[in-house]
Design a protein around this motif. Structure first.
Motif, PDB file in Angstrom:
ATOM      1  N   HIS A 101       0.836  -1.200   0.000  1.00  0.00           N
ATOM      2  CA  HIS A 101       0.000   0.000   0.000  1.00  0.00           C
ATOM      3  C   HIS A 101       0.870   1.248   0.000  1.00  0.00           C
ATOM      4  CE1 HIS A 101      -3.619   2.310   1.891  1.00  0.00           C
ATOM      5  NE2 HIS A 101      -3.432   2.604   0.628  1.00  0.00           N
ATOM      6  N   VAL A 102       1.951   1.226   0.792  1.00  0.00           N
ATOM      7  CA  VAL A 102       2.873   2.364   0.803  1.00  0.00           C
ATOM      8  C   VAL A 102       3.536   2.524  -0.561  1.00  0.00           C
ATOM      9  CG1 VAL A 102       4.995   3.299   1.807  1.00  0.00           C
ATOM     10  CG2 VAL A 102       3.317   2.185   3.276  1.00  0.00           C
ATOM     11  N   ALA A 103       3.989   1.401  -1.141  1.00  0.00           N
ATOM     12  CA  ALA A 103       4.710   1.443  -2.415  1.00  0.00           C
ATOM     13  C   ALA A 103       3.831   1.894  -3.568  1.00  0.00           C
ATOM     14  CB  ALA A 103       5.300   0.075  -2.710  1.00  0.00           C
ATOM     15  N   GLN A 104       2.532   1.799  -3.410  1.00  0.00           N
ATOM     16  CA  GLN A 104       1.629   2.292  -4.440  1.00  0.00           C
ATOM     17  C   GLN A 104       1.428   3.802  -4.360  1.00  0.00           C
ATOM     18  OE1 GLN A 104      -1.843  -0.099  -3.738  1.00  0.00           O
ATOM     19  NE2 GLN A 104      -1.061  -1.855  -4.906  1.00  0.00           N
ATOM     20  N   GLN A 105       1.889   4.409  -3.257  1.00  0.00           N
ATOM     21  CA  GLN A 105       1.720   5.846  -3.070  1.00  0.00           C
ATOM     22  C   GLN A 105       3.040   6.607  -2.996  1.00  0.00           C
ATOM     23  OE1 GLN A 105      -1.427   6.886  -0.073  1.00  0.00           O
ATOM     24  NE2 GLN A 105      -1.448   4.689   0.316  1.00  0.00           N
ATOM     25  N   MET A 106       4.134   5.896  -2.698  1.00  0.00           N
ATOM     26  CA  MET A 106       5.411   6.567  -2.492  1.00  0.00           C
ATOM     27  C   MET A 106       6.542   5.707  -3.040  1.00  0.00           C
ATOM     28  SD  MET A 106       7.049   8.034   1.076  1.00  0.00           S
ATOM     29  CE  MET A 106       6.582   6.553   1.991  1.00  0.00           C
ATOM     30  N   ALA A 107       7.383   6.304  -3.899  1.00  0.00           N
ATOM     31  CA  ALA A 107       8.536   5.603  -4.461  1.00  0.00           C
ATOM     32  C   ALA A 107       9.807   6.123  -3.821  1.00  0.00           C
ATOM     33  CB  ALA A 107       8.586   5.789  -5.973  1.00  0.00           C
ATOM     34  N   LEU A 108      10.809   5.257  -3.695  1.00  0.00           N
ATOM     35  CA  LEU A 108      12.097   5.637  -3.120  1.00  0.00           C
ATOM     36  C   LEU A 108      13.213   5.210  -4.050  1.00  0.00           C
ATOM     37  CD1 LEU A 108      14.011   6.531  -0.764  1.00  0.00           C
ATOM     38  CD2 LEU A 108      13.860   4.153   0.051  1.00  0.00           C
ATOM     39  N   LEU A 109      14.101   6.150  -4.360  1.00  0.00           N
ATOM     40  CA  LEU A 109      15.345   5.829  -5.051  1.00  0.00           C
ATOM     41  C   LEU A 109      16.469   6.016  -4.054  1.00  0.00           C
ATOM     42  CD1 LEU A 109      16.991   5.054  -7.490  1.00  0.00           C
ATOM     43  CD2 LEU A 109      16.928   7.443  -8.253  1.00  0.00           C
ATOM     44  N   ALA A 110      17.030   4.892  -3.585  1.00  0.00           N
ATOM     45  CA  ALA A 110      18.065   4.929  -2.556  1.00  0.00           C
ATOM     46  C   ALA A 110      19.387   5.405  -3.146  1.00  0.00           C
ATOM     47  CB  ALA A 110      18.218   3.545  -1.925  1.00  0.00           C
ATOM     48  N   GLN A 111      20.322   5.728  -2.269  1.00  0.00           N
ATOM     49  CA  GLN A 111      21.633   6.209  -2.695  1.00  0.00           C
ATOM     50  C   GLN A 111      22.469   5.049  -3.226  1.00  0.00           C
ATOM     51  OE1 GLN A 111      23.719   8.221   0.414  1.00  0.00           O
ATOM     52  NE2 GLN A 111      25.551   8.575  -0.787  1.00  0.00           N
ATOM     53  N   GLY A 112      23.119   5.250  -4.378  1.00  0.00           N
ATOM     54  CA  GLY A 112      24.038   4.266  -4.924  1.00  0.00           C
ATOM     55  C   GLY A 112      23.446   2.907  -5.206  1.00  0.00           C
ATOM     56  N   PRO A 113      22.300   2.815  -5.870  1.00  0.00           N
ATOM     57  CA  PRO A 113      21.705   1.501  -6.148  1.00  0.00           C
ATOM     58  C   PRO A 113      22.582   0.697  -7.098  1.00  0.00           C
ATOM     59  CG  PRO A 113      20.572   3.188  -7.410  1.00  0.00           C
ATOM     60  CD  PRO A 113      21.529   3.912  -6.513  1.00  0.00           C
ATOM     61  N   ILE A 114      22.533  -0.615  -6.963  1.00  0.00           N
ATOM     62  CA  ILE A 114      23.330  -1.508  -7.810  1.00  0.00           C
ATOM     63  C   ILE A 114      22.404  -2.526  -8.461  1.00  0.00           C
ATOM     64  CG2 ILE A 114      25.197  -3.203  -7.864  1.00  0.00           C
ATOM     65  CD1 ILE A 114      26.399  -1.824  -5.437  1.00  0.00           C
ATOM     66  N   ALA A 115      22.527  -2.668  -9.779  1.00  0.00           N
ATOM     67  CA  ALA A 115      21.699  -3.626 -10.516  1.00  0.00           C
ATOM     68  C   ALA A 115      22.460  -4.945 -10.670  1.00  0.00           C
ATOM     69  CB  ALA A 115      21.347  -3.067 -11.887  1.00  0.00           C
TER      70      ALA A 115
END
Length: 287
Positions: A101-115
């Motif tokens: 429910h939170v993720a449907q309303q708020m997105a987060l791009l964290a620092q230094g993400p790694i794929a």
């Protein structure tokens, strides 16, 4: 001189009335932090913080290293549980809401993400659709359209089938931003999205974020280190030091010589760029 208004009365006579000042419209609040204390283990980093994030605006958090900017962002995003206080999203406590429910309303791009190695751009961006899927609702036309839109607005559609690790730093950052946008939330939190990028790419990334936010009506909360970049793009500026908010408000009133000295220990002149309508920090070279 007092403002007046006129009113027609009987026999076409005019009576002069005082004009009652109308209060400024109160800004809607996308996210509200109330008396928040949070940290890691038994060591609080944030201390009794109050913050309101105006809806449809760009709020930028600045402050020296270790002041609590990222901790505040992670607590707002429900990654860190506060020891005291609340984070309210659309009238609900985020730490009592289901994760999806939170993720449907708020997105987060964290620092230094790694794929993961070999992951393709389209595959990464598609991960932003996970909150909208379930066992009964798998990949849909709406998911594909959201991914296509996110890649288009971030100008990475031409890289859709390329591995993430084959791209430049600026291109990779656009891919992560596209993933956050594909989540289709009104609120997006970004932790230092311009770190390790050269100045031109930093400006490109911030232009992308602000243009997308304005066109799509999104609310952004961004942690930044670069003071002049923050002053150039913030609608609402928040200055932090020692786990507390020292000043917050409109950038032209908050970005002052006194606040820069109090928050960063920096002796600098603040000049006003009349063309941009924004303040600029000029370090005192004689200090």
């Amino acid at each position: 001189m007092a403002h007046t208004a006129t009113e027609w009365v009987e026999n076409d006579k005019v009576k002069v009335l005082p004009l009652v000042p109308q209060p400024a419209a109160e800004k809607a609040c996308a996210l509200r932090v109330q008396r928040l204390t949070a940290g890691y283990g038994d060591s609080p980093i944030l201390k009794d913080i109050d913050l309101e994030v105006p809806e449809g605006e760009i709020t930028i958090l600045v402050g020296p290293n270790g002041c609590g900017k990222s901790t505040l962002l992670k607590t707002m995003a429900r990654i860190i549980t506060p020891s005291h206080g609340t984070v309210m999203l659309n009238g609900q406590n985020v730490h009592q809401m289901p994760t999806r429910h939170v993720a449907q309303q708020m997105a987060l791009l964290a620092q230094g993400p790694i794929a993961p190695e070999g992951l393709k751009v389209r595959e990464l961006v598609a991960q932003g659709r996970f909150p909208h899927q379930s066992l009964l609702k798998q990949w849909t036309k709406e998911d594909r359209e959201a991914v296509d839109w996110a890649m288009e607005v971030t100008n990475i559609a031409q890289f859709a089938e390329r591995p993430i690790d084959a791209l430049s730093g600026g291109q990779r950052q656009r891919c992560w931003i596209a993933m956050a946008l594909a989540q289709e939330t009104d609120l997006v939190l970004l932790d230092e999205p311009t770190t390790f990028l050269d100045l031109k790419v930093q400006v490109d990334v911030m232009n992308l974020l602000t243009q997308t936010a304005n066109e799509a009506g999104k609310t952004l909360v961004i942690v930044l280190h670069e003071l002049n970049i923050a002053a150039a793009y913030a609608d609402n500026l928040v200055m932090m030091r020692g786990g507390e908010i020292v000043a917050q408000g409109a950038v032209n009133s908050i970005f002052t010589r006194e606040n820069l000295r109090a928050v960063f220990g920096l002796d600098a002149r603040v000049i006003f760029d009349a063309e941009a309508g924004r303040p600029i920090c000029m370090p005192n070279l004689n200090g």
